[in-house]
Enzyme design. Structure first.
Site, short mmCIF file in Angstrom:
data_model
loop_
_atom_site.label_atom_id
_atom_site.label_comp_id
_atom_site.label_asym_id
_atom_site.label_seq_id
_atom_site.Cartn_x
_atom_site.Cartn_y
_atom_site.Cartn_z
N CYS A 8 0.87 -1.19 0.00
CA CYS A 8 0.00 0.00 0.00
C CYS A 8 0.90 1.23 0.00
O CYS A 8 2.07 1.14 -0.37
CB CYS A 8 -0.99 -0.03 1.17
SG CYS A 8 -0.25 0.04 2.81
N ASN A 11 2.22 1.52 4.38
CA ASN A 11 2.53 0.24 5.05
C ASN A 11 2.23 0.28 6.55
O ASN A 11 2.91 -0.36 7.36
CB ASN A 11 3.99 -0.20 4.80
CG ASN A 11 4.30 -1.64 5.18
OD1 ASN A 11 5.40 -1.96 5.63
ND2 ASN A 11 3.34 -2.54 5.06
N CYS A 13 -1.51 0.83 7.43
CA CYS A 13 -2.94 0.56 7.56
C CYS A 13 -3.37 -0.69 6.78
O CYS A 13 -3.65 -1.74 7.37
CB CYS A 13 -3.78 1.75 7.10
SG CYS A 13 -3.52 3.25 8.06
N ARG A 14 -3.44 -0.58 5.45
CA ARG A 14 -4.05 -1.65 4.64
C ARG A 14 -3.14 -2.87 4.44
O ARG A 14 -3.57 -4.00 4.65
CB ARG A 14 -4.49 -1.09 3.29
CG ARG A 14 -5.60 -0.07 3.39
CD ARG A 14 -5.76 0.69 2.09
NE ARG A 14 -4.58 1.50 1.78
CZ ARG A 14 -4.38 2.17 0.66
NH1 ARG A 14 -5.29 2.12 -0.29
NH2 ARG A 14 -3.30 2.89 0.48
N SER A 15 -1.91 -2.64 3.97
CA SER A 15 -1.08 -3.82 3.65
C SER A 15 -0.66 -4.63 4.89
O SER A 15 -0.64 -5.86 4.82
CB SER A 15 0.11 -3.47 2.75
OG SER A 15 0.98 -2.55 3.36
N ASP A 129 -8.58 3.98 1.58
CA ASP A 129 -7.51 4.15 2.56
C ASP A 129 -8.07 4.62 3.90
O ASP A 129 -8.51 5.78 4.01
CB ASP A 129 -6.48 5.15 2.02
CG ASP A 129 -5.18 5.08 2.80
OD1 ASP A 129 -5.21 4.62 3.96
OD2 ASP A 129 -4.15 5.48 2.25
P1 4NP Z 1 -1.85 2.89 4.07
O1 4NP Z 1 -2.41 4.31 4.61
O2 4NP Z 1 -1.28 3.14 2.70
O3 4NP Z 1 -3.04 2.01 4.03
O4 4NP Z 1 -0.81 2.45 5.08
C1 4NP Z 1 -1.60 5.45 4.70
C2 4NP Z 1 -0.81 5.65 5.80
C3 4NP Z 1 -0.05 6.80 5.91
C4 4NP Z 1 -0.09 7.76 4.89
C5 4NP Z 1 -0.88 7.54 3.78
C6 4NP Z 1 -1.63 6.39 3.68
N1 4NP Z 1 0.68 8.95 5.00
O5 4NP Z 1 0.57 9.82 4.11
O6 4NP Z 1 1.42 9.11 5.98
#
Ligand code: 4NP
Length: 161
Positions: A8, A11, A13-15, A129
Site C-alpha cells: 500500500c 505500510n 494501515c491496509r497492507s 484508505d
Molecule cells: P496505508 O495508509 O497506505 O493504508 O498504510 C496510509 C498511511 C499513511 C499515509 C498515507 C496512507 N501517510 O501519508 O502518511
C-alpha cells in the site's frame, strides 16, 4: 517457497492488515510451510513503525497476530524475491512501477495484482484508505474476503492441495 507481498502507500494501515489476515488464513489452511508473507509501502514516511492503531484494534478484535510487524519501503529486489505482489489500489500499482528493476538486472518474477481483483462482486477495485476515511471495519471485511479468495487462487495456480 511461494512468497506474497502486500503493498500500500504507508505500510501502516491496509497492507499490514492484509499481511496479518492472510498469514492467519494460510496458517489455518496448514500452508505456512509453503507460503511466506510480507508487506511494504511505496512511501517512506513510516519506515520502522508498527501498524496504525486502527489496524491494530481491528486485528486484536479478530484475534489476529501482528507481533513484530514494522513498516518498510518497497525495494527493487522485491520484484525478484516475491512470487505475487498484491497492491491495495491503482495508485499503488502505478507507484510500484517506479521500483521495478530494469529487465537486464534479472528476471522480474513477481506477478502483480490488485487485492480486489479477487473480489468478483465489487465494482470498485481499490481498497479505500482508512488513514483518510477512518473506516477500518469496511477495509477489514474487504481484506478478509479477498485474502480468502487469493488463497484459493494461489492454491489452484501452484497446485497446492
Ligand atoms: P496505508 O495508509 O497506505 O493504508 O498504510 C496510509 C498511511 C499513511 C499515509 C498515507 C496512507 N501517510 O501519508 O502518511
Amino acid at each position: 517457497m511461494i512468497q506474497v507481498l502486500f503493498v500500500c502507500l504507508g505500510n501502516i494501515c491496509r497492507s499490514p492488515m492484509a499481511e496479518a489476515v492472510f498469514r492467519h488464513q494460510v496458517k489455518q489452511a496448514g500452508l505456512d510451510h509453503v507460503i511466506a508473507i510480507d508487506s511494504a509501502g511505496t512511501g517512506d514516511w513510516h519506515i520502522g513503525h508498527p501498524p496504525h492503531q486502527g489496524t491494530r484494534d481491528i486485528l486484536d478484535k479478530n484475534q489476529i497476530d501482528y507481533k513484530g510487524m514494522l513498516a518498510r519501503q518497497v525495494t527493487s529486489d522485491d520484484f525478484v524475491q516475491f512470487t505475487y505482489i498484491i497492491a491495495m489500489d491503482e495508485s499503488n500499482v502505478k507507484n510500484l512501477a517506479g521500483f521495478a528493476p530494469e529487465p537486464a538486472d534479472g528476471e522480474n518474477r513477481a506477478s502483480i495484482h490488485k487485492l480486489l481483483d479477487f473480489a468478483p462482486g465489487r465494482k470498485d477495485k481499490n481498497v479505500p484508505d482508512p488513514y483518510y476515511t477512518g473506516n477500518f471495519q469496511e477495509v477489514y471485511e474487504m481484506v478478509e474476503e479477498s485474502c480468502a479468495r487469493l488463497l484459493t487462487y494461489i492454491r489452484d495456480k501452484e497446485q497446492l492441495i
